[in-house]
Design a protein around this motif. Sequence first.
Motif, PDB file in Angstrom:
ATOM      1  N   SER A 137      -1.012   7.338 -56.480  1.00 61.93           N
ATOM      2  CA  SER A 137       0.406   7.193 -56.826  1.00 61.93           C
ATOM      3  C   SER A 137       0.956   8.540 -57.284  1.00 61.93           C
ATOM      4  O   SER A 137       0.255   9.330 -57.908  1.00 61.93           O
ATOM      5  CB  SER A 137       0.583   6.152 -57.929  1.00 61.93           C
ATOM      6  N   PRO A 170       8.054  10.439 -57.891  1.00 69.19           N
ATOM      7  CA  PRO A 170       8.610   9.694 -56.755  1.00 69.19           C
ATOM      8  C   PRO A 170      10.080  10.042 -56.553  1.00 69.19           C
ATOM      9  O   PRO A 170      10.773  10.480 -57.479  1.00 69.19           O
ATOM     10  CB  PRO A 170       8.451   8.235 -57.197  1.00 69.19           C
ATOM     11  N   CYS A 196      13.561   8.552 -56.202  1.00 69.50           N
ATOM     12  CA  CYS A 196      14.143   7.261 -56.569  1.00 69.50           C
ATOM     13  C   CYS A 196      15.667   7.311 -56.547  1.00 69.50           C
ATOM     14  O   CYS A 196      16.276   8.382 -56.658  1.00 69.50           O
ATOM     15  CB  CYS A 196      13.684   6.839 -57.970  1.00 69.50           C
ATOM     16  N   CYS A 254      12.227   3.343 -55.030  1.00 77.26           N
ATOM     17  CA  CYS A 254      11.413   4.560 -55.081  1.00 77.26           C
ATOM     18  C   CYS A 254      10.582   4.700 -53.810  1.00 77.26           C
ATOM     19  O   CYS A 254      10.020   3.717 -53.303  1.00 77.26           O
ATOM     20  CB  CYS A 254      10.483   4.547 -56.292  1.00 77.26           C
ATOM     21  N   TRP A 267       8.109   7.880 -51.396  1.00 76.29           N
ATOM     22  CA  TRP A 267       7.285   9.085 -51.506  1.00 76.29           C
ATOM     23  C   TRP A 267       8.179  10.323 -51.528  1.00 76.29           C
ATOM     24  O   TRP A 267       9.273  10.322 -50.960  1.00 76.29           O
ATOM     25  CB  TRP A 267       6.308   9.159 -50.339  1.00 76.29           C
ATOM     26  N   THR A 292      12.565  -3.108 -59.763  1.00 78.83           N
ATOM     27  CA  THR A 292      12.048  -1.937 -59.050  1.00 78.83           C
ATOM     28  C   THR A 292      11.496  -2.343 -57.692  1.00 78.83           C
ATOM     29  O   THR A 292      10.652  -3.235 -57.599  1.00 78.83           O
ATOM     30  CB  THR A 292      10.936  -1.240 -59.854  1.00 78.83           C
ATOM     31  N   SER A 317       9.542  -0.569 -54.480  1.00 81.03           N
ATOM     32  CA  SER A 317       8.778   0.652 -54.212  1.00 81.03           C
ATOM     33  C   SER A 317       8.090   0.566 -52.862  1.00 81.03           C
ATOM     34  O   SER A 317       7.641  -0.499 -52.440  1.00 81.03           O
ATOM     35  CB  SER A 317       7.725   0.855 -55.314  1.00 81.03           C
ATOM     36  N   VAL A 351       3.467   4.024 -54.030  1.00 86.01           N
ATOM     37  CA  VAL A 351       4.220   5.052 -54.751  1.00 86.01           C
ATOM     38  C   VAL A 351       4.109   4.859 -56.259  1.00 86.01           C
ATOM     39  O   VAL A 351       3.830   5.797 -57.005  1.00 86.01           O
ATOM     40  CB  VAL A 351       5.703   5.046 -54.317  1.00 86.01           C
ATOM     41  N   LEU A 352       4.350   3.623 -56.733  1.00 87.54           N
ATOM     42  CA  LEU A 352       4.291   3.298 -58.150  1.00 87.54           C
ATOM     43  C   LEU A 352       3.102   2.382 -58.433  1.00 87.54           C
ATOM     44  O   LEU A 352       2.639   1.661 -57.541  1.00 87.54           O
ATOM     45  CB  LEU A 352       5.588   2.619 -58.602  1.00 87.54           C
ATOM     46  N   PRO A 362       5.158  -1.869 -59.363  1.00 83.20           N
ATOM     47  CA  PRO A 362       6.558  -2.194 -59.077  1.00 83.20           C
ATOM     48  C   PRO A 362       6.746  -3.713 -59.018  1.00 83.20           C
ATOM     49  O   PRO A 362       5.772  -4.467 -58.906  1.00 83.20           O
ATOM     50  CB  PRO A 362       6.796  -1.563 -57.708  1.00 83.20           C
ATOM     51  N   GLU A 404       6.874  -4.472 -53.544  1.00 82.54           N
ATOM     52  CA  GLU A 404       6.415  -3.380 -52.686  1.00 82.54           C
ATOM     53  C   GLU A 404       6.789  -3.681 -51.244  1.00 82.54           C
ATOM     54  O   GLU A 404       6.634  -4.816 -50.787  1.00 82.54           O
ATOM     55  CB  GLU A 404       4.899  -3.206 -52.788  1.00 82.54           C
ATOM     56  N   SER A 428      14.544  -3.260 -47.826  1.00 80.59           N
ATOM     57  CA  SER A 428      14.756  -3.687 -49.214  1.00 80.59           C
ATOM     58  C   SER A 428      15.314  -5.108 -49.259  1.00 80.59           C
ATOM     59  O   SER A 428      14.847  -5.947 -50.045  1.00 80.59           O
ATOM     60  CB  SER A 428      15.715  -2.717 -49.913  1.00 80.59           C
TER      61      SER A 428
END
Length: 421
Positions: free
Chosen positions: A262, A266, A268, A279, A281, A313, A315, A319-320, A323, A326, A342
């Motif tokens: 991770s 990031p 964001c 968020c 990469w 969040t 992600s 990345v995180l 989150p 994902e 999203s």
Amino acid sequence: MNERLENAPGMLTILGLALFFYSQYEPTVSWPSFDAVVRDFSAVTGIVMAVVLSDRITKHDISFINSSAHRKAGMLRLQVLLPAANILLPYMSFIVLLYVLCRVGGTSGSPWYLGIVSGMFWVIVACPAIAAYISLLLRSRRYYANLSTLAVSLSILVSSYLSNSVSFLPRFGIFWTDNFASSRPWAIGPQGSELSIPSVATISSISLLCAFLTWLAFYFEVRGSSAPARALLSIGFVLTLGSGILVNTVTGNSSVLEPRPSTVRPACVEDDYARIRFCGWPEDGDVIAKMKRSWSDYVNELDEIGIPLDSRTISVQGVLDKPDIEISGISFRSTSSVFTRSTTALLNNDIQKCGDSLNPSAKVALRRIVEGIADVMSTEFGDRKGWHLMNSKKINFNNFKEKSDLRIAIRAIEDCNPNLV
């Protein structure tokens, strides 16, 4: 002088390829674009290198080279070193120039250095070895040697490109393709993965062994020792083939990958009221920066049509650490892709809450509704890149002309009842 002039077409070809690839991408805008240029430019340059060297090596009969000992150094220089230098000079200069422009331009993230090195390995080590190997086998048969070199280098390249999507194709390990464009069949894997160093070292060592034995055989052949040269070629072929089969059988393509750590930095974007943050990469920072103008409007629209904003969040995978949601670890090069994925992730999260109450056909129907809503949202807020691909889906967009229609669709998802649409 004539010998030197014959090398000019190789250099001009590489310069032409550099201009072509520069015009086809935006290599100084982001590292994924830079890596895509390096990947494709290296692939084609390596093939040009192999064919040019094969043509130069087989121009003169081996017996002619051996007939005059004091000319051997000059012949080798004209046959191998000068043609290779005329190709490598524009090749390396172009890559260095693009790299400097990206760094000076403040491009976010970092390039995929292993991809750059593997491309150079393909051009500098693998393809010259292929040319020398085939030229030694076919000797003065210039036409057949050139065609065979072209066919072999292309087959190795295609096999490496497609080994992720075609299970029986071996990855030769001499040309690792990038993981920034992992929606394509030649990517090594999800964006949240990377190559394991031991696997790369093992397969690269096999390739280096083949190259070393080939050039050693070439050295003996020029000195007039044909028997050792043939023995070395046979040993190199057996060792390389056997080791390659062993590595692909024991490890397979998937085991060369390991999770990417991770990132602490990031890229964001967040709406004005800090309700939802997205968020990705660092290398996708240029795309995420473009979303700042429309992300707040997008979140407001989600709220207005009734999509719950309880997921703080979103992600890209890996990345995180933790989150709320994902999305698949595939690099995106358009804002439309971000809005599509999203929205899809938020709504699929609601579908999962339906649990076992949905039969398979109802679940499929709900997912098609989700696709329609996501594409409408990406069209309204994204840059519309790849819209022709979205339009190819057989989804009835007429059902979602008004916001009230979108609200009904959201209610159908929340109620686990696709018949409401």
